[in-house]
Write a protein that holds these residues in place. Structure first.
Motif, PDB file in Angstrom:
ATOM      1  N   GLY A   1       3.509   5.557   3.651  1.00 24.49           N
ATOM      2  CA  GLY A   1       3.190   6.114   2.346  1.00 24.49           C
ATOM      3  C   GLY A   1       3.809   7.482   2.170  1.00 24.49           C
ATOM      4  O   GLY A   1       4.465   7.764   1.167  1.00 24.49           O
TER       5      GLY A   1
ATOM      6  N   TYR B   1      -0.063   5.221   7.484  1.00 26.03           N
ATOM      7  CA  TYR B   1      -0.031   6.508   6.813  1.00 26.03           C
ATOM      8  C   TYR B   1       1.395   6.995   6.560  1.00 26.03           C
ATOM      9  O   TYR B   1       1.743   7.362   5.446  1.00 26.03           O
ATOM     10  CB  TYR B   1      -0.721   7.467   7.760  1.00 26.03           C
ATOM     11  CG  TYR B   1      -1.514   8.571   7.139  1.00 26.03           C
ATOM     12  CD1 TYR B   1      -2.327   8.363   6.063  1.00 26.03           C
ATOM     13  CD2 TYR B   1      -1.461   9.838   7.703  1.00 26.03           C
ATOM     14  CE1 TYR B   1      -3.087   9.384   5.554  1.00 26.03           C
ATOM     15  CE2 TYR B   1      -2.218  10.860   7.198  1.00 26.03           C
ATOM     16  CZ  TYR B   1      -3.019  10.632   6.118  1.00 26.03           C
ATOM     17  OH  TYR B   1      -3.755  11.656   5.630  1.00 26.03           O
TER      18      TYR B   1
ATOM     19  N   ALA C   1       6.728   8.151  -0.489  1.00 29.87           N
ATOM     20  CA  ALA C   1       6.345   9.006  -1.616  1.00 29.87           C
ATOM     21  C   ALA C   1       7.159  10.294  -1.622  1.00 29.87           C
ATOM     22  O   ALA C   1       7.577  10.773  -2.676  1.00 29.87           O
ATOM     23  CB  ALA C   1       4.857   9.315  -1.543  1.00 29.87           C
TER      24      ALA C   1
ATOM     25  N   SER D   1       0.837  -1.197   0.000  1.00 29.61           N
ATOM     26  CA  SER D   1       0.000   0.000   0.000  1.00 29.61           C
ATOM     27  C   SER D   1       0.871   1.246   0.000  1.00 29.61           C
ATOM     28  O   SER D   1       0.503   2.267  -0.572  1.00 29.61           O
ATOM     29  CB  SER D   1      -0.994  -0.022   1.164  1.00 29.61           C
ATOM     30  OG  SER D   1      -0.366   0.277   2.359  1.00 29.61           O
ATOM     31  N   ALA D   2       2.044   1.166   0.620  1.00 30.64           N
ATOM     32  CA  ALA D   2       2.984   2.287   0.524  1.00 30.64           C
ATOM     33  C   ALA D   2       3.457   2.450  -0.910  1.00 30.64           C
ATOM     34  O   ALA D   2       3.605   3.564  -1.422  1.00 30.64           O
ATOM     35  CB  ALA D   2       4.161   2.072   1.459  1.00 30.64           C
TER      36      ALA D   2
ATOM     37  N   ALA E   1       1.244   4.416  -3.147  1.00 32.56           N
ATOM     38  CA  ALA E   1       1.431   5.855  -2.948  1.00 32.56           C
ATOM     39  C   ALA E   1       2.670   6.340  -3.693  1.00 32.56           C
ATOM     40  O   ALA E   1       2.653   7.400  -4.325  1.00 32.56           O
ATOM     41  CB  ALA E   1       1.547   6.162  -1.465  1.00 32.56           C
TER      42      ALA E   1
ATOM     43  N   SER F   1      -3.880   7.151  -3.713  1.00 37.98           N
ATOM     44  CA  SER F   1      -3.722   5.699  -3.636  1.00 37.98           C
ATOM     45  C   SER F   1      -4.616   5.129  -2.546  1.00 37.98           C
ATOM     46  O   SER F   1      -5.155   4.039  -2.691  1.00 37.98           O
ATOM     47  CB  SER F   1      -2.264   5.327  -3.406  1.00 37.98           C
ATOM     48  OG  SER F   1      -1.898   5.588  -2.089  1.00 37.98           O
TER      49      SER F   1
ATOM     50  N   VAL G   1      -0.305   9.871  -1.956  1.00 41.65           N
ATOM     51  CA  VAL G   1      -0.738   9.051  -0.831  1.00 41.65           C
ATOM     52  C   VAL G   1      -2.257   9.024  -0.766  1.00 41.65           C
ATOM     53  O   VAL G   1      -2.876   7.961  -0.659  1.00 41.65           O
ATOM     54  CB  VAL G   1      -0.150   9.592   0.488  1.00 41.65           C
ATOM     55  CG1 VAL G   1      -0.757   8.873   1.672  1.00 41.65           C
ATOM     56  CG2 VAL G   1       1.349   9.453   0.495  1.00 41.65           C
TER      57      VAL G   1
END
Lengths: 857, 857
Positions: free
Chosen positions: B282, B279, B286, B245-246, B249, B266, B263
């Motif tokens: 990401g 959080y 990014a 998931s990172a 981003a 995504s 971020v």
């Protein structure tokens, strides 16, 4: 004889942290509805002995808690209520959010106006008395002292829960815990007026946190209002929670006219898991609110058009040089340490005052002395002709910030005079003292002042003061850079001088990010300044500051949650991987209190007497221990009261009177006493019963009132009936009967974990679903229970917060022998299997051994 | 005799949607690992009859699925694996994220460079041949056709799953479904090279989606690499999901040098519930990636310092007038309709081609014809001396966008000539044709071209083309406004002319937001343009566009998910409140297949033969139906193979041979054949057994290989052994024996729901925990099962997507009689209770009646 082993042999170890254990906290008290409940319970226990303890009807708070706590567990209630949704229109959410935005924009605009007026009044008084220094000093000092004292007194009298930031409480509420009195109209009034006075005093206090609280209050009250007017959708709790999280965004958005930053900040600060589908609500409401808020400014001719609140005018074509980035990074790291220090200092002050018994006692008695004293000291120190001259004392927070974000370089004394929109910079220039000294002095003084001021029992936040300190620190670094590299540090010919204002922006974002453990402060500064050109330095500094601060201290809000002992689940620290190694079996409570299908009423009574657990497990039998569901305490209480209730008592007495005609006079007096009472008593009693088994949701409020009446009548009846000896005997008989579970609402699917579930996963599930307890089962057998409390303990044990790390008791044990626990898992299953096979097969231990060997391969 | 009723009477209704049902899709095929699994299973079924079907050892894909699908359900595996975490250092996450950021920045920079080179080459060819129009046309057309054809062919041969955007697949993967081949090195190579060629061709294609995929590929490959090098933490799947998931981003962040927008975008695009604690990952990755990406540009002397990608220079002091806001709002609403139309058009094209059998067949045979044809048409239409002159055909996407965001007003032909940084505006000015005509022509042509081009089987996204169309539309509205109000619309004296560039920014954000159903496009445009002054118009337009588009069509990514039939759970539509009225009991499958503790091996075999369910419920007995846990299919298969396995078979044969000395020769031949095989066979078999019961996680990979070998040997053994008649008899005996569950891994706490859980809550729980099925229980008794499939059906039934709303079958029924379902709930409990009381109490129906009456009060 009832089987006493069943209940007695199992000691009570799980307790919801009752209110008795919550010490009085410097700012704000934590009195949950549970407190009321516990008190009622205690009163009942005092009033009468033996039986009457448990025959009480459901208390009001239990009733409320049942429907308002943890909407996820109450699907029955939800679904029956949600059927009303069919009549609802699609647009209702929009209407609500628009209304919320409108109301909040108006509230915040009026408050801003009032605050500005207060501050102007002080300036005017101060300016008008410039002939006499003493009078000037008195005016300068008295004004904030009076305002703060009034604010403290007003909130103390009207609604003590309005004290403080409000973000920690909102975090707890959004987590699923009900803190009822935090969302009442009284609190709203206390918070709004208290905050206006507190901010009007000019103390280093913020409005971000309180605004989040005010917006949530608005949303809650608006929901109630709409529910009263229209019913339907507005009655739903799930929806209300969604609206509350949107309201938090509105609060931040309104405060800074920063819709995007507001949404992100509120998510970071209040949520653990965020539903992306609720995203648009926050954005919509916050945007609308920020829009109206700014439109009001235009309409009032304060501004020409909608622009940023603290508009900066940095050059666009070359905002910063690549080689300045190390300086920004160092600034970020320093802000990280500063943020951690601020949180530590803030907690230290509270804890010091609480531990010092003499101070504590004194403060408890004279609650207004502390804020008055603090205000006196701070305003004395900022008195402009005194110390204040070295720290721009006469400027308000707003003015200071505008000055700090100026795009001129101070150390070279005003290069670009074409910008005349700022007139506050001169306050920073002292004839004798360097601007660096002023800045350092400002930072140091404001730092401890803010830390002290935010502990005062008034509605206040800490974001804005911290933001200001960060800006000053950034400005200091920027000015130093400007002196070091007067022509900029760009390699080729063109001269791009350093912009210290950019450093101020970066510093503000980094320090406030470090204190609150958020990265969205970056977005807030962009929206606040109206410029995004420094995005990379800001992001780098904020992330570094967060990294440093998160590894040293909890966030300010988590710190307050811990100080106030709010029922919240702490975050798992990042990078502490031993949490994966702790399992539920290490932290669970093994002595679960439970009821079996064959329990007698006496067992139920005993279980109820022992502890304060809100729900009890229902298992098939003590032997099988198969978990069938959970029963709420109030349900069991109503079961008991039904079994031993006055109507059955009366029946028994009548029958008894018929049987033997002795005691004629005595019994008859009682019966005639009761005869008048019997009629008003019976119907609500049946009502109680029908409600508790089915759709009590709809009748909730009406029911509560009638129960209170019943309770009173009930007490009278009991007092009349008890002396009779045959009643005591009858009671004993009744208690030995097995429980009739037909009349009882059972949650048939309480949340279950396995022994080997990791702490990490347990934490995730608890925060995702907002649980407060979960049963631990092993192939259907109940083996333990884990509540928020155990989890909190385990996490706080495994996460390094104050430097000392306590490992959970059993974790080290498992490091050496990895596979031992597997055996028990399989053994359990084997037992079950064997039990099931029963007599047909001889109980042979070898399969277990085989498995053990297999495991140890 | 085994109890055949147990299994046979219950029809199989739950099926994992197998790959056979997935039609070939225009772009990309959906071939999950499940496909491989099903094929293996089918092969086994073909190979041998009767017994051998189910005696197969665990298939490889089942093994993989077990550990890689749904990490939440695999606590055993996680915890045992996570013990290795203790040795891990705190900084590993940081190192990984820095590496990821670095790699992605380099990849995206190199790709950008290659794309720019390709486009330059086309321009050079086109410019060099300006003497001959035909040659010029051929050069203009051939170049993209060759590139696109190569791209399509290359990806088709190397990795067909690299085709398309990649965001839908990432959404599915992050939801917990394993799409194994989407994260391989082959896919990486195909995606990077294919995308470079596709974008280099100058077709209206985007790179945002593919970049998300490329970044995820980078993360997955980097994880594998690190795991191979260092082991430990890199082996953990939970962590890998967090890193993926990172990576999403990072992908968006790199593509636009927009870390914050990246971020947020995504999160909005890939997540349903987002863990706030992830959080920072990401943001960190990014930001680092965007930083490096921009630093490379500076280092390459393309830029002087780090600034925005499409820097705008709108005036700061008065960005827009309050009275312009209605225009912005209308622009937003129009963009909402446009976005919905785009999604609809895109889906229509794909579905048309799929339905038209002749076209479909032709395209299936000649896969490269379709992209070549599309490219030919599009490039012919954009040929600058032809139609292209009316739509700025010679500009690349980048150049067009820079021109559209220009702060000059085109309709008055260049007011401010001091800005000479843009030289592309002249392309929009045609000597004969008005600039409005050019813009309208551009919008209409690009609209359908983009919708068609994104269906080509090459790696491509649709974000950038849509963004460009939005900008053009905004510019059109802005120019119109500028013509209508030449002196601005501010009331008092000062003249603030309208800035059409601002409208372009708003339009771009609104249209791309409408197509993707995101609001974070607002943040992306701020970062992309480096100016945040238009924040309120952008937010208002984006929210309105979203509101319109979301009520008309699914997002582009959800549309693709539906087209590709990826196993994803659709979102609940907003405002459709009837979802609260549907309950689990309406959608659940009541005929659950299960195993009881007293099942025989024959039952197990039959259950395995009937369907393809991955897990089976284990209940106490057919009578009680108390759910004890769930068993994986593979576990049951290994149980069967253990019971009927070659070693036991051999034992039996040996014993048989001893007993009667007939068949001496025959049996001995077989035995001597087997004698050599027995040794290599037995140890892996025991290994299988020990693994399956306990720590198979650690041996996972090694085990898979050995099982494959065993499988082969096994098949040989079976072929040798089967003909013997006594074996068949022995098999029948063995099958009638009750199952020995000691050798079986049971998940003792499968996820459970209650019948009355609402669809809304079920959806929440499924998306929160990434479940793919849940059992429905009523006080411990298994009454049904709900899988993703039922849920998807129910949601798609209740949510209006194409205008026709199908209500779930039972919902209307309940509207009339509200409380009827309560009865069943209590009746169930009553039954259980009565059953438990058993013989001591007579079965009295009155309590149930009482309750019914109480309910209906």
């Amino acid at each position: 004889m009832p089987p006493p082993l069943l209940v007695k042999s199992r000691a009570v170890t799980i307790n919801q942290s009752g209110p008795g254990r919550h010490p009085w906290v410097m700012y704000g008290r934590y009195t949950q509805e549970l407190g009321v409940y516990a008190k009622e319970e205690a009163a009942r226990l005092r009033d009468g002995g033996g039986l009457r303890r448990s025959t009480s009807v459901r208390s009001r708070s239990a009733e409320l808690l049942e429907y308002e706590k943890d909407p996820c567990a109450k699907c029955h209630v939800c679904t029956s209520r949600c059927q009303k949704f069919l009549i609802s229109r699609v647009g209702e959410d929009w209407i609500f959010l628009i209304l919320l935005g409108l109301v909040m924009a108006l509230v915040s605009w009026v408050m801003d106006y009032a605050i500005a007026f207060c501050q102007q009044a002080q300036k005017w008084m101060y300016g008008g008395l410039n002939s006499n220094m003493l009078l000037q000093y008195l005016a300068w000092v008295t004004y904030p002292v009076v305002l703060i004292t009034f604010s403290a007194g007003f909130t103390q009298i009207l609604a003590p829960q309005a004290v403080g930031s409000g973000i920690p409480e909102m975090k707890t509420i959004l987590r699923g815990v009900v803190l009822k009195e935090y969302l009442t109209f009284k609190t709203f009034v206390a918070k709004v007026i208290g905050l206006t006075c507190a901010l009007g005093s000019g103390m280093p206090l913020g409005k971000e946190g309180p605004f989040v609280h005010v917006a949530s209050l608005c949303a809650a009250l608006l929901s109630k209002f709409m529910a009263a007017l229209f019913g339907g959708i507005y009655m739903n709790e799930l929806r209300n929670t969604e609206m509350l999280s949107a309201a938090c965004a509105v609060g931040v958005g309104c405060c800074f006219a920063a819709p995007i930053g507001g949404v992100l900040f509120s998510i970071e600060v209040t949520s653990t898991f965020f539903a992306v589908r609720n995203y648009w609500r926050g954005f919509f409401a916050a945007t609308f609110s920020a829009f109206i808020f700014r439109v009001l400014a235009v309409w009032n001719q304060d501004e020409e058009t909608i622009t940023a609140l603290f508009k900066t005018r940095f050059r666009l074509d070359f905002p910063f040089d690549l080689q300045e980035l190390p300086a920004f990074a160092i600034l970020g790291i320093a802000c990280g340490f500063g943020g951690a220090l601020f949180v530590y200092l803030n907690r230290l002050i509270v804890e010091c005052m609480r531990k010092q018994k003499t101070i504590n006692k004194f403060l408890l008695r004279k609650r207004l002395v502390f804020p008055a004293m603090v205000t006196l000291i701070i305003s004395t120190l900022t008195f402009p002709p005194g110390f204040g001259q070295f720290m721009a004392g006469q400027l308000t927070q707003h003015e200071s910030l505008v000055a700090l974000l100026d795009n001129r370089t101070w150390s070279r004394q005003g290069v670009a005079e074409e910008f005349d929109y700022i007139s506050h910079s001169h306050a920073w220039k002292h004839p004798q003292v360097n601007v660096f000294i002023t800045l350092i002095f400002f930072i140091v003084m404001k730092f401890w002042m803010s830390a002290v001021a935010t502990t005062m029992p008034v509605p206040c936040g800490a974001f804005m003061p911290v933001f200001l300190i960060g800006a000053a620190f950034g400005r200091l670094v920027g000015e130093t850079m400007a002196v070091m590299f007067p022509d900029g540090i760009h390699a080729d010919g063109s001269v791009y001088p350093i912009v210290p204002g950019g450093y101020a922006v970066v510093g503000a974002a980094a320090l406030s990010g470090a204190v609150t453990h958020t990265v969205s402060t970056a977005v807030i500064v962009f929206e606040l300044t109206g410029q995004i050109s420094h995005i990379l330095p800001v992001m780098i500094a904020v992330i570094l500051a967060n990294a440093v601060a998160q590894s040293l201290q909890p966030s300010l809000y988590d710190s307050i949650i811990r100080i106030k002992k709010l029922p919240y689940l702490p975050e798992l620290g990042m990078g502490h991987h031993e949490k994966y190694n702790v399992r539920v079996e290490d932290i669970m409570v093994r002595d679960v209190r439970y009821i079996t299908l064959s329990s007698s009423y006496r067992d139920v009574q005993e279980v109820l007497l022992i502890g304060q657990l809100k729900t009890l497990a229902l298992v098939e039998s003590t032997d099988s221990m198969i978990l069938l569901g959970s029963i709420e305490r109030s349900q069991l209480q109503s079961l008991l009261s039904l079994q031993l209730g006055p109507s059955r008592r009366l029946d028994h007495l009548r029958r008894h009177a018929k049987d033997n005609d002795t005691h004629t006079l005595d019994t008859h007096t009682h019966l005639s006493n009761l005869g008048t009472m019997d009629n008003p008593l019976s119907p609500p009693c049946t009502h109680t019963y029908s409600n508790s088994t089915s759709n009590s949701a709809r009748h909730g409020v009406r029911f509560v009132v009638s129960v209170a009446e019943v309770s009173r009548i009930h007490a009278r009846v009991m007092r009349v009936l008890n002396p009779l000896p045959q009643i005591a005997e009858w009671e004993e008989q009744q208690l030995d009967e097995p429980v009739d579970f037909n009349n009882c609402k059972i949650d048939p699917a309480p949340f279950q974990l396995v022994e080997r579930t990791s702490l990490h996963k347990t934490h995730t599930i608890f925060s995702l679903l907002g649980l407060d307890h979960a049963y631990v089962t092993s192939t259907g057998r109940l083996v333990g229970v884990v509540s928020l409390r155990e989890l909190r303990k385990a996490i706080e044990g495994s996460v390094t917060v104050t430097g000392v790390k306590v490992r959970p008791p059993l974790a080290s044990f498992r490091d050496s022998g990895n596979n031992t626990t597997n055996v028990s898992d399989v053994t359990e299953l084997h037992k079950l299997w064997n039990r099931h096979r029963g007599l047909s097969l001889p109980r042979d231990p070898t399969p277990v051994k085989n498995i053990c060997e297999a495991h140890c391969n």
